[in-house]
Scaffold this motif. Structure first.
Motif, PDB file in Angstrom:
ATOM      1  N   LEU A   1       0.822  -1.208   0.000  1.00  0.00           N
ATOM      2  CA  LEU A   1       0.000   0.000   0.000  1.00  0.00           C
ATOM      3  C   LEU A   1       0.861   1.266   0.000  1.00  0.00           C
ATOM      4  N   THR A   2       1.875   1.307   0.851  1.00  0.00           N
ATOM      5  CA  THR A   2       2.722   2.504   0.931  1.00  0.00           C
ATOM      6  C   THR A   2       3.464   2.722  -0.399  1.00  0.00           C
ATOM      7  N   MET A   3       3.919   1.601  -1.011  1.00  0.00           N
ATOM      8  CA  MET A   3       4.589   1.713  -2.313  1.00  0.00           C
ATOM      9  C   MET A   3       3.634   2.266  -3.362  1.00  0.00           C
ATOM     10  N   ALA A   4       2.405   1.763  -3.356  1.00  0.00           N
ATOM     11  CA  ALA A   4       1.409   2.233  -4.332  1.00  0.00           C
ATOM     12  C   ALA A   4       1.136   3.723  -4.139  1.00  0.00           C
ATOM     13  N   TRP A   5       1.070   4.134  -2.886  1.00  0.00           N
ATOM     14  CA  TRP A   5       0.795   5.544  -2.573  1.00  0.00           C
ATOM     15  C   TRP A   5       1.929   6.447  -3.078  1.00  0.00           C
ATOM     16  N   HIS A   6       3.182   6.010  -2.857  1.00  0.00           N
ATOM     17  CA  HIS A   6       4.317   6.780  -3.382  1.00  0.00           C
ATOM     18  C   HIS A   6       4.269   6.833  -4.900  1.00  0.00           C
ATOM     19  N   ALA A   7       3.942   5.660  -5.522  1.00  0.00           N
ATOM     20  CA  ALA A   7       3.897   5.609  -6.988  1.00  0.00           C
ATOM     21  C   ALA A   7       2.825   6.544  -7.539  1.00  0.00           C
ATOM     22  N   ALA A   8       1.769   6.766  -6.745  1.00  0.00           N
ATOM     23  CA  ALA A   8       0.686   7.650  -7.181  1.00  0.00           C
ATOM     24  C   ALA A   8       1.024   9.123  -6.946  1.00  0.00           C
TER      25      ALA A   8
ATOM     26  N   ALA B   1      -7.863  12.384  10.713  1.00  0.00           N
ATOM     27  CA  ALA B   1      -8.901  11.783  11.562  1.00  0.00           C
ATOM     28  C   ALA B   1      -9.563  10.617  10.835  1.00  0.00           C
ATOM     29  N   ALA B   2      -9.649   9.465  11.494  1.00  0.00           N
ATOM     30  CA  ALA B   2     -10.240   8.275  10.860  1.00  0.00           C
ATOM     31  C   ALA B   2     -11.675   8.546  10.409  1.00  0.00           C
ATOM     32  N   THR B   3     -12.365   9.427  11.136  1.00  0.00           N
ATOM     33  CA  THR B   3     -13.761   9.727  10.773  1.00  0.00           C
ATOM     34  C   THR B   3     -13.858  10.444   9.418  1.00  0.00           C
ATOM     35  N   GLU B   4     -12.731  11.044   8.962  1.00  0.00           N
ATOM     36  CA  GLU B   4     -12.720  11.687   7.642  1.00  0.00           C
ATOM     37  C   GLU B   4     -12.512  10.666   6.531  1.00  0.00           C
ATOM     38  N   VAL B   5     -12.078   9.473   6.917  1.00  0.00           N
ATOM     39  CA  VAL B   5     -11.606   8.492   5.938  1.00  0.00           C
ATOM     40  C   VAL B   5     -12.616   7.366   5.730  1.00  0.00           C
TER      41      VAL B   5
ATOM     42  N   TRP C   1      -5.467   7.316   1.889  1.00  0.00           N
ATOM     43  CA  TRP C   1      -5.614   7.233   0.421  1.00  0.00           C
ATOM     44  C   TRP C   1      -6.211   5.883   0.024  1.00  0.00           C
ATOM     45  N   ALA C   2      -5.784   4.810   0.678  1.00  0.00           N
ATOM     46  CA  ALA C   2      -6.264   3.471   0.319  1.00  0.00           C
ATOM     47  C   ALA C   2      -7.783   3.385   0.409  1.00  0.00           C
TER      48      ALA C   2
ATOM     49  N   ALA D   1      -6.882  -2.879  -1.257  1.00  0.00           N
ATOM     50  CA  ALA D   1      -5.504  -2.372  -1.243  1.00  0.00           C
ATOM     51  C   ALA D   1      -4.857  -2.388   0.144  1.00  0.00           C
ATOM     52  N   PRO D   2      -5.603  -2.080   1.228  1.00  0.00           N
ATOM     53  CA  PRO D   2      -4.925  -2.029   2.531  1.00  0.00           C
ATOM     54  C   PRO D   2      -4.271  -3.346   2.942  1.00  0.00           C
TER      55      PRO D   2
END
Ligand code: ZN
Length: 230
Positions: free
Chosen positions: A4-11, A36-40, A65-66, A119-120
């Motif tokens: 997931l972190t790799m995908a986020w960097h790639a994006a 905040a988790a409530t935003e996600v 992002w995921a 993705a997560p």
């Protein structure tokens, strides 16, 4: 680095919401800026399995992002350790499955688009589908090739989940096709009890489905009669 972190960097390391504080991510446990988790995730979200500590109230930017980047739920993706993130059509997924999946790649394949966040939990060397992380070994590559050959004869997805070829289709094919067809069908046996692999293979080969041969016309007594009169 996890998939997931790799995908986020790639994006391009996007922020879906501006982080508001520092701390430990509720999902992955990484320390750093938090949103905040409530935003996600919504109030009705229930997919907390695998979260490091659902009691925490913030998530890191890659985790945010995921959950908030809709294409990740809608479309298959390839992620590589070299820093590549690529959206794939089902046919392209099939092309990647023509070789064993190496440990420096991850495939994320929503078989039921939009239903779950995959993705997560994606992992290197695995195909992540709903509720499963599949290895893809040389034996799976061979089974996929057998499945494609059977499909090209006109057998559809539903037929391919049966333990034997249905007679209604078999009877339309020339008898010389039977030995190869039955050998290919038998090669798919291990997937009958490993349905996630079969479901993935069916998804990735839909475009290979051939046109079923026409059923032989039953001779009507009328046509015999006409012949006899000639
Ligand atoms: Zn996180």
């Amino acid at each position: 680095m996890d998939v997931l972190t790799m995908a986020w960097h790639a994006a391009g390391a996007p922020d879906v919401e501006p982080p508001t504080r520092e701390g430990l991510c509720a999902r992955c446990g990484a320390g750093g800026p938090l949103i905040a988790a409530t935003e996600v995730v919504s109030r009705s979200f229930t997919g907390y399995d695998g979260w490091a500590d659902p009691g925490r109230t913030g998530v890191c930017p890659p985790c945010a992002w995921a959950y908030r980047h809709p294409p990740l739920r809608a479309t298959a993706h390839l992620v590589t350790r070299a820093g590549q993130l690529q959206a794939l059509t089902p046919t392209e997924v099939g092309e990647h499955l023509e070789v064993p999946l190496s440990a420096d790649r991850a495939l994320i394949v929503p078989l039921h688009p939009g239903r779950k966040h995959l993705a997560p939990t994606a992992a290197w060397g695995r195909v992540t589908i709903e509720d499963a992380h599949l290895s893809w070994a040389p034996a799976d590559v061979e089974r996929l090739a057998a499945l494609r050959r059977v499909r090209r004869l006109g057998f559809g997805s539903r037929m391919l989940t049966a333990p034997a070829p249905p007679w209604s289709m078999l009877s339309r094919l020339p008898a010389e096709n039977y030995p190869a067809l039955l050998a290919d069908w038998a090669a798919l046996d291990p997937w009958q009890s490993r349905r996630p692999w079969l479901d993935l293979a069916l998804y990735a080969t839909v475009a290979d489905t051939g046109v079923p041969p026409a059923a032989p016309r039953p001779r009507s007594p009328l046509s015999n009669l006409r012949k006899a009169r000639r």
